[in-house]
Write an enzyme that holds these catalytic residues in place. Structure first.
Site, PDB file in Angstrom:
ATOM      1  N   GLU A 255       8.290  -7.561   3.248  1.00  0.00           N
ATOM      2  CA  GLU A 255       8.750  -6.176   3.143  1.00  0.00           C
ATOM      3  C   GLU A 255       9.649  -5.802   4.314  1.00  0.00           C
ATOM      4  O   GLU A 255      10.713  -5.197   4.120  1.00  0.00           O
ATOM      5  CB  GLU A 255       7.538  -5.242   3.044  1.00  0.00           C
ATOM      6  CG  GLU A 255       6.813  -5.389   1.720  1.00  0.00           C
ATOM      7  CD  GLU A 255       5.368  -4.924   1.737  1.00  0.00           C
ATOM      8  OE1 GLU A 255       4.758  -4.968   0.656  1.00  0.00           O
ATOM      9  OE2 GLU A 255       4.842  -4.540   2.802  1.00  0.00           O
ATOM     10  N   GLN A 256       9.235  -6.171   5.521  1.00  0.00           N
ATOM     11  CA  GLN A 256      10.066  -5.847   6.685  1.00  0.00           C
ATOM     12  C   GLN A 256      11.400  -6.603   6.631  1.00  0.00           C
ATOM     13  O   GLN A 256      12.447  -6.048   6.956  1.00  0.00           O
ATOM     14  CB  GLN A 256       9.312  -6.131   7.987  1.00  0.00           C
ATOM     15  CG  GLN A 256       8.199  -5.126   8.220  1.00  0.00           C
ATOM     16  CD  GLN A 256       7.751  -5.057   9.655  1.00  0.00           C
ATOM     17  OE1 GLN A 256       8.526  -5.283  10.591  1.00  0.00           O
ATOM     18  NE2 GLN A 256       6.487  -4.715   9.855  1.00  0.00           N
TER      19      GLN A 256
ATOM     20  N   VAL B 120       3.543   4.321   9.647  1.00  0.00           N
ATOM     21  CA  VAL B 120       3.501   3.550   8.404  1.00  0.00           C
ATOM     22  C   VAL B 120       4.484   4.174   7.424  1.00  0.00           C
ATOM     23  O   VAL B 120       4.463   5.382   7.183  1.00  0.00           O
ATOM     24  CB  VAL B 120       2.077   3.558   7.783  1.00  0.00           C
ATOM     25  CG1 VAL B 120       2.066   2.777   6.474  1.00  0.00           C
ATOM     26  CG2 VAL B 120       1.057   2.991   8.758  1.00  0.00           C
TER      27      VAL B 120
ATOM     28  N   VAL C 107       8.688   0.533   3.575  1.00  0.00           N
ATOM     29  CA  VAL C 107      10.041   0.125   3.968  1.00  0.00           C
ATOM     30  C   VAL C 107      10.907  -0.249   2.779  1.00  0.00           C
ATOM     31  O   VAL C 107      12.136  -0.162   2.862  1.00  0.00           O
ATOM     32  CB  VAL C 107      10.031  -1.012   5.009  1.00  0.00           C
ATOM     33  CG1 VAL C 107       9.361  -0.569   6.301  1.00  0.00           C
ATOM     34  CG2 VAL C 107       9.405  -2.266   4.473  1.00  0.00           C
TER      35      VAL C 107
ATOM     36  N   HIS D 212      -2.190  -1.530   9.692  1.00  0.00           N
ATOM     37  CA  HIS D 212      -0.777  -1.799   9.425  1.00  0.00           C
ATOM     38  C   HIS D 212      -0.050  -2.187  10.707  1.00  0.00           C
ATOM     39  O   HIS D 212      -0.337  -1.654  11.774  1.00  0.00           O
ATOM     40  CB  HIS D 212      -0.114  -0.585   8.763  1.00  0.00           C
ATOM     41  CG  HIS D 212      -0.435  -0.510   7.317  1.00  0.00           C
ATOM     42  ND1 HIS D 212      -1.657  -0.131   6.855  1.00  0.00           N
ATOM     43  CD2 HIS D 212       0.296  -0.827   6.237  1.00  0.00           C
ATOM     44  CE1 HIS D 212      -1.669  -0.206   5.543  1.00  0.00           C
ATOM     45  NE2 HIS D 212      -0.499  -0.627   5.138  1.00  0.00           N
ATOM     46  N   PRO D 213       0.896  -3.110  10.577  1.00  0.00           N
ATOM     47  CA  PRO D 213       1.633  -3.563  11.761  1.00  0.00           C
ATOM     48  C   PRO D 213       2.695  -2.559  12.174  1.00  0.00           C
ATOM     49  O   PRO D 213       3.129  -1.725  11.382  1.00  0.00           O
ATOM     50  CB  PRO D 213       2.293  -4.852  11.268  1.00  0.00           C
ATOM     51  CG  PRO D 213       2.548  -4.582   9.814  1.00  0.00           C
ATOM     52  CD  PRO D 213       1.350  -3.782   9.357  1.00  0.00           C
TER      53      PRO D 213
ATOM     54  N   SER E  85       3.692  -8.064   4.379  1.00  0.00           N
ATOM     55  CA  SER E  85       4.400  -7.232   5.364  1.00  0.00           C
ATOM     56  C   SER E  85       5.651  -7.921   5.884  1.00  0.00           C
ATOM     57  O   SER E  85       6.685  -7.287   6.080  1.00  0.00           O
ATOM     58  CB  SER E  85       3.486  -6.900   6.546  1.00  0.00           C
ATOM     59  OG  SER E  85       2.565  -5.922   6.186  1.00  0.00           O
ATOM     60  N   GLU E  86       5.549  -9.211   6.105  1.00  0.00           N
ATOM     61  CA  GLU E  86       6.706  -9.958   6.587  1.00  0.00           C
ATOM     62  C   GLU E  86       7.851  -9.867   5.574  1.00  0.00           C
ATOM     63  O   GLU E  86       8.999  -9.599   5.941  1.00  0.00           O
ATOM     64  CB  GLU E  86       6.319 -11.413   6.836  1.00  0.00           C
ATOM     65  CG  GLU E  86       7.370 -12.184   7.574  1.00  0.00           C
ATOM     66  CD  GLU E  86       6.899 -13.570   7.967  1.00  0.00           C
ATOM     67  OE1 GLU E  86       7.778 -14.407   8.220  1.00  0.00           O
ATOM     68  OE2 GLU E  86       5.680 -13.818   8.002  1.00  0.00           O
TER      69      GLU E  86
END
Length: 173
Positions: free
Chosen positions: A88-89, A121, A124, A71-72, A85-86
């Site tokens: 979601e963030q 993690v 978000v 995870h980032p 992820s992009e």
């Protein structure tokens, strides 16, 4: 399932097709879908989701840690963000932080990784920027074993929401 894909179609997918379709549910960890495929046929979406969760639960400790580490970090513009992820963030406003907020996220990311050996993690989509910071501060005081379980729980939430998005957005194309 909404959209054009039925459980019958999901159950008919080859392992490779299944992994191609569902491998992105778990960040850079298509092995989860690879293992869940073995539980076909799925009688419901809940059974599909349970098979995916079981694949993680039954994984070795090293595999679980690798999943968490895949995870980032949050609010870090450069990095290997998956499209999921992009999005979601961005949905939590982490792409539009002020300088002070960005520094606080970077400080917490660094402190968390140094303390636990893996990134913080969190799902978000269930938070705001402020509640993410509050949660990170609270969890930073925890113990490593507890944080491994917390991270895996958050990953389960993330994958569940991604699965729902995938199935609701499926138009059969």
């Amino acid at each position: 399932m909404s959209g054009g894909t039925t459980l019958r179609e999901v159950n008919a997918l080859s392992r490779e097709e299944f992994v191609e379709r569902f491998g992105s549910l778990f960040e850079h960890s298509p092995w989860v879908a690879w293992r869940a495929w073995e539980e076909r046929p799925f009688g419901s979406v809940a059974e599909l989701e349970a098979a995916l969760r079981r694949a993680v639960q039954e994984a070795s400790r090293e595999e679980k840690l690798a999943l968490i580490r895949a995870h980032p970090e949050l609010a870090v513009p450069e990095g290997d963000l998956t499209p999921e992820s992009e999005r979601e963030q961005r949905s939590a406003g982490l792409d539009g932080l002020g300088e002070g907020e960005r520094k606080e996220f970077l400080r917490l990311n660094r402190a968390y990784r140094e303390r636990f050996g893996f990134p913080y993690v969190v799902c978000v989509r269930e938070h705001t920027r402020d509640s993410i910071l509050e949660d990170a501060r609270r969890r930073l005081a925890g113990e490593r074993e507890e944080e491994i379980e917390n991270a895996l729980g958050e990953i389960a939430k993330i994958s569940s929401l991604r699965l729902r998005d995938m199935l609701e957005g499926d138009d059969g194309e």
